[in-house]
Design an enzyme around this catalytic site. Structure first.
Site, short mmCIF file in Angstrom:
data_model
loop_
_atom_site.label_atom_id
_atom_site.label_comp_id
_atom_site.label_asym_id
_atom_site.label_seq_id
_atom_site.Cartn_x
_atom_site.Cartn_y
_atom_site.Cartn_z
N CYS A 1 0.88 -1.18 0.00
CA CYS A 1 0.00 0.00 0.00
C CYS A 1 0.91 1.23 0.00
CB CYS A 1 -0.96 -0.02 1.19
SG CYS A 1 -0.14 0.01 2.80
N TYR A 2 0.54 2.26 0.71
CA TYR A 2 1.41 3.43 0.77
C TYR A 2 2.49 3.25 1.83
CZ TYR A 2 3.24 8.10 1.17
OH TYR A 2 4.11 9.17 1.21
#
Length: 106
Positions: free
Chosen positions: A70-71
């Site tokens: 993800c981030y």
């Protein structure tokens, strides 16, 4: 496993490399579609965390090796837990794209 291992963050560079070396592996970006369009790791599939429960058709059989990011690594950790509860057996959270040093696609 020492105490420092508990706080060790996943290495996304290593994870992406591993995903490319594992036959049939799927690199999964669990960020939103907007984040994915803004830039993602080449070859990844976008399966947003909020849609992970219905993602079986995008991810394949439950023994498919899945490499999640993800981030920052937080949402991919949540997605990994959800997928384990769904019966997926080969899941690895490789962290966040914020630490990625390679190319991105838009």
């Amino acid at each position: 496993m020492g105490l420092s291992d508990l706080f060790k963050r996943p290495d996304i560079q290593q994870g992406v490399s591993e995903s490319g070396a594992v036959p049939g592996a799927v690199l999964v970006d669990v960020r939103t579609p907007q984040e994915y369009r803004a830039g993602h790791i080449p070859g990844s599939r976008n399966v947003p965390l909020q849609e992970i429960g219905g993602a079986a058709s995008k991810l394949g059989p439950k023994d498919t090796p899945l490499f999640l990011y993800c981030y920052s690594g937080s949402r991919s950790a949540q997605a990994a837990g959800a997928l384990r509860r769904m019966g997926y057996t080969k899941i690895k959270n490789i962290g966040g794209i914020a630490a990625w040093k390679g190319p991105v696609e838009r």
